[in-house]
Design a protein around this motif. Structure first.
Motif, PDB file in Angstrom:
ATOM      1  N   ALA A   1     -11.198  44.588 -62.008  1.00  0.00           N
ATOM      2  CA  ALA A   1      -9.825  45.109 -62.062  1.00  0.00           C
ATOM      3  C   ALA A   1      -9.411  45.316 -60.603  1.00  0.00           C
ATOM      4  N   ILE A   2      -8.309  44.690 -60.211  1.00  0.00           N
ATOM      5  CA  ILE A   2      -7.898  44.750 -58.797  1.00  0.00           C
ATOM      6  C   ILE A   2      -6.454  45.218 -58.699  1.00  0.00           C
ATOM      7  N   TRP A   3      -6.266  46.283 -57.922  1.00  0.00           N
ATOM      8  CA  TRP A   3      -4.930  46.843 -57.714  1.00  0.00           C
ATOM      9  C   TRP A   3      -4.456  46.574 -56.283  1.00  0.00           C
ATOM     10  N   ALA A   4      -3.165  46.326 -56.147  1.00  0.00           N
ATOM     11  CA  ALA A   4      -2.542  46.345 -54.821  1.00  0.00           C
ATOM     12  C   ALA A   4      -2.244  47.802 -54.513  1.00  0.00           C
ATOM     13  N   ILE A   5      -2.594  48.243 -53.304  1.00  0.00           N
ATOM     14  CA  ILE A   5      -2.221  49.597 -52.873  1.00  0.00           C
ATOM     15  C   ILE A   5      -0.883  49.469 -52.178  1.00  0.00           C
ATOM     16  N   THR A   6       0.132  50.169 -52.703  1.00  0.00           N
ATOM     17  CA  THR A   6       1.445  50.094 -52.054  1.00  0.00           C
ATOM     18  C   THR A   6       1.885  51.474 -51.591  1.00  0.00           C
ATOM     19  N   LEU A   7       2.506  51.476 -50.423  1.00  0.00           N
ATOM     20  CA  LEU A   7       3.007  52.702 -49.797  1.00  0.00           C
ATOM     21  C   LEU A   7       4.475  52.438 -49.468  1.00  0.00           C
ATOM     22  N   GLN A   8       5.342  53.247 -50.000  1.00  0.00           N
ATOM     23  CA  GLN A   8       6.788  53.048 -49.830  1.00  0.00           C
ATOM     24  C   GLN A   8       7.191  51.605 -50.136  1.00  0.00           C
ATOM     25  N   GLY A   9       6.620  51.076 -51.196  1.00  0.00           N
ATOM     26  CA  GLY A   9       7.001  49.745 -51.668  1.00  0.00           C
ATOM     27  C   GLY A   9       6.288  48.582 -50.993  1.00  0.00           C
ATOM     28  N   ALA A  10       5.550  48.846 -49.919  1.00  0.00           N
ATOM     29  CA  ALA A  10       4.895  47.743 -49.205  1.00  0.00           C
ATOM     30  C   ALA A  10       3.399  47.710 -49.528  1.00  0.00           C
ATOM     31  N   VAL A  11       2.858  46.502 -49.702  1.00  0.00           N
ATOM     32  CA  VAL A  11       1.414  46.370 -49.909  1.00  0.00           C
ATOM     33  C   VAL A  11       0.702  46.724 -48.603  1.00  0.00           C
ATOM     34  N   VAL A  12      -0.253  47.680 -48.699  1.00  0.00           N
ATOM     35  CA  VAL A  12      -1.014  48.083 -47.503  1.00  0.00           C
ATOM     36  C   VAL A  12      -2.520  47.961 -47.741  1.00  0.00           C
TER      37      VAL A  12
ATOM     38  N   PRO B   1      -0.665  45.843 -60.189  1.00  0.00           N
ATOM     39  CA  PRO B   1      -1.260  44.505 -60.101  1.00  0.00           C
ATOM     40  C   PRO B   1      -0.643  43.719 -58.939  1.00  0.00           C
ATOM     41  N   PHE B   2      -1.442  42.860 -58.319  1.00  0.00           N
ATOM     42  CA  PHE B   2      -0.871  41.938 -57.336  1.00  0.00           C
ATOM     43  C   PHE B   2       0.019  40.935 -58.057  1.00  0.00           C
ATOM     44  N   GLU B   3       1.050  40.468 -57.339  1.00  0.00           N
ATOM     45  CA  GLU B   3       1.950  39.455 -57.881  1.00  0.00           C
ATOM     46  C   GLU B   3       1.927  38.251 -56.945  1.00  0.00           C
ATOM     47  N   PRO B   4       2.248  37.062 -57.471  1.00  0.00           N
ATOM     48  CA  PRO B   4       2.259  35.876 -56.596  1.00  0.00           C
ATOM     49  C   PRO B   4       3.116  36.099 -55.348  1.00  0.00           C
ATOM     50  N   ALA B   5       4.181  36.878 -55.480  1.00  0.00           N
ATOM     51  CA  ALA B   5       5.084  37.105 -54.341  1.00  0.00           C
ATOM     52  C   ALA B   5       4.433  37.907 -53.209  1.00  0.00           C
ATOM     53  N   ASP B   6       3.276  38.540 -53.484  1.00  0.00           N
ATOM     54  CA  ASP B   6       2.578  39.312 -52.438  1.00  0.00           C
ATOM     55  C   ASP B   6       1.786  38.406 -51.494  1.00  0.00           C
ATOM     56  N   ALA B   7       1.634  37.137 -51.866  1.00  0.00           N
ATOM     57  CA  ALA B   7       0.717  36.259 -51.122  1.00  0.00           C
ATOM     58  C   ALA B   7       1.030  36.164 -49.622  1.00  0.00           C
ATOM     59  N   PRO B   8       2.281  35.942 -49.212  1.00  0.00           N
ATOM     60  CA  PRO B   8       2.517  35.806 -47.757  1.00  0.00           C
ATOM     61  C   PRO B   8       2.119  37.054 -46.971  1.00  0.00           C
ATOM     62  N   ARG B   9       2.434  38.234 -47.509  1.00  0.00           N
ATOM     63  CA  ARG B   9       2.072  39.470 -46.795  1.00  0.00           C
ATOM     64  C   ARG B   9       0.544  39.650 -46.768  1.00  0.00           C
TER      65      ARG B   9
ATOM     66  N   ALA C   1      -4.804  33.647 -50.084  1.00  0.00           N
ATOM     67  CA  ALA C   1      -4.255  34.839 -50.753  1.00  0.00           C
ATOM     68  C   ALA C   1      -3.679  34.457 -52.115  1.00  0.00           C
ATOM     69  N   ALA C   2      -2.930  33.381 -52.163  1.00  0.00           N
ATOM     70  CA  ALA C   2      -2.327  32.941 -53.436  1.00  0.00           C
ATOM     71  C   ALA C   2      -3.432  32.580 -54.438  1.00  0.00           C
ATOM     72  N   ASP C   3      -4.469  31.899 -53.963  1.00  0.00           N
ATOM     73  CA  ASP C   3      -5.576  31.511 -54.857  1.00  0.00           C
ATOM     74  C   ASP C   3      -6.272  32.744 -55.425  1.00  0.00           C
ATOM     75  N   TRP C   4      -6.456  33.748 -54.554  1.00  0.00           N
ATOM     76  CA  TRP C   4      -7.154  34.982 -54.973  1.00  0.00           C
ATOM     77  C   TRP C   4      -6.325  35.719 -56.029  1.00  0.00           C
ATOM     78  N   ILE C   5      -5.039  35.877 -55.759  1.00  0.00           N
ATOM     79  CA  ILE C   5      -4.159  36.595 -56.697  1.00  0.00           C
ATOM     80  C   ILE C   5      -4.135  35.877 -58.053  1.00  0.00           C
ATOM     81  N   ALA C   6      -4.147  34.560 -58.009  1.00  0.00           N
ATOM     82  CA  ALA C   6      -4.056  33.776 -59.251  1.00  0.00           C
ATOM     83  C   ALA C   6      -5.264  33.999 -60.168  1.00  0.00           C
ATOM     84  N   LYS C   7      -6.375  34.466 -59.599  1.00  0.00           N
ATOM     85  CA  LYS C   7      -7.579  34.639 -60.426  1.00  0.00           C
ATOM     86  C   LYS C   7      -7.665  36.016 -61.087  1.00  0.00           C
TER      87      LYS C   7
END
Ligand SMILES: CC(C)(COP(=O)(O)OP(=O)(O)OC[C@H]1O[C@@H](n2cnc3c(N)ncnc32)[C@H](O)[C@@H]1OP(=O)(O)O)[C@@H](O)C(=O)NCCC(=O)NCCS
Length: 182
Positions: A70-81, A19-27, A53-59
């Motif tokens: 259902a929305i997933w963050a794709i992460t590669l070696q810990g980074a959202v890509v 899941p996306f987290e609020p902390a992902d918003a800046p990236r 980005a923050a508004d989108w994640i919050a929804k």
């Protein structure tokens, strides 16, 4: 179709879909402010507005609870890509997959690996019968991703969406649970 209230973490050889987290918003804000990503999507605006980005994640949790997306963050070696989503039509056991991958990770099979994982999850856990995906004819790379993930090209939908007020064609792909090899 099984309703999910918590988005599960999906793991592939190289990726973790979570899941996306609020902390992902800046990236996310940074990655989405890319015309070559935005222009291939249905609705990502360009320039990408500050705070979007923050508004989108919050929804996301509200959409998941309502059985809409259902929305997933794709992460590669810990980074959202990137992001991978399923727009759900529960009454028809169907979902539409949508995704983007950040330019820095293009051409490494990330979208294909993530789409395969979500298709498997959609059929095996969520109980979907059909998963579809659409791309603009000007975006053959995305069609290739759909093909590599096992989807079949089903046709051209003429003028099916309006993007920035302009009617656009979509190439339609789909896969049924019964298409999959055991
Ligand atoms: C399209 C997109 C998702 C692809 O992500 P990716 O992680 O680079 O995809 P993959 O590496 O898994 O696969 C890309 C495939 O497209 C192929 N490809 C790239 N450019 C292509 C082109 N112009 N024409 C045809 N195929 C192309 C690649 O060669 C690769 O296929 P291959 O493995 O057979 O060589 C990514 O570029 C993106 O996010 N673009 C902007 C947003 C977008 O298009 N979202 C999808 C909307 S439908």
């Amino acid at each position: 179709m099984t309703t999910i209230t918590t988005l599960p973490i999906l793991r592939t050889d190289r990726l973790v879909l979570r899941p996306f987290e609020p902390a992902d918003a800046p990236r996310l804000q940074l990655l989405l402010n890319d015309i070559d990503v935005a222009k291939q999507t249905l609705s990502i605006p360009h320039p990408y507005p500050e705070g979007a980005a923050a508004d989108w994640i919050a929804k996301h949790s509200e959409w998941l609870a309502a059985g809409k997306q259902a929305i997933w963050a794709i992460t590669l070696q810990g980074a959202v890509v990137g992001a991978m989503g399923l727009r759900l039509v529960a009454s028809h056991h169907r979902a539409e997959a949508g995704y983007w991958v950040a330019r820095e990770a293009w051409g490494r099979g990330v979208a294909t690996e993530a789409l395969r994982a979500v298709i498997a999850h959609g059929f095996e856990v969520m109980g979907l019968h059909r998963i579809e995906a659409h791309h603009y004819p000007e975006n053959p790379a995305s069609g290739r991703v759909m093909e590599k993930a096992g989807m079949t090209r089903e046709g051209l939908l003429r003028g099916v969406v309006f993007r920035d007020g302009v009617p656009r064609d979509n190439v339609a792909y789909g896969i049924l649970r019964t298409d999959r090899r055991p």
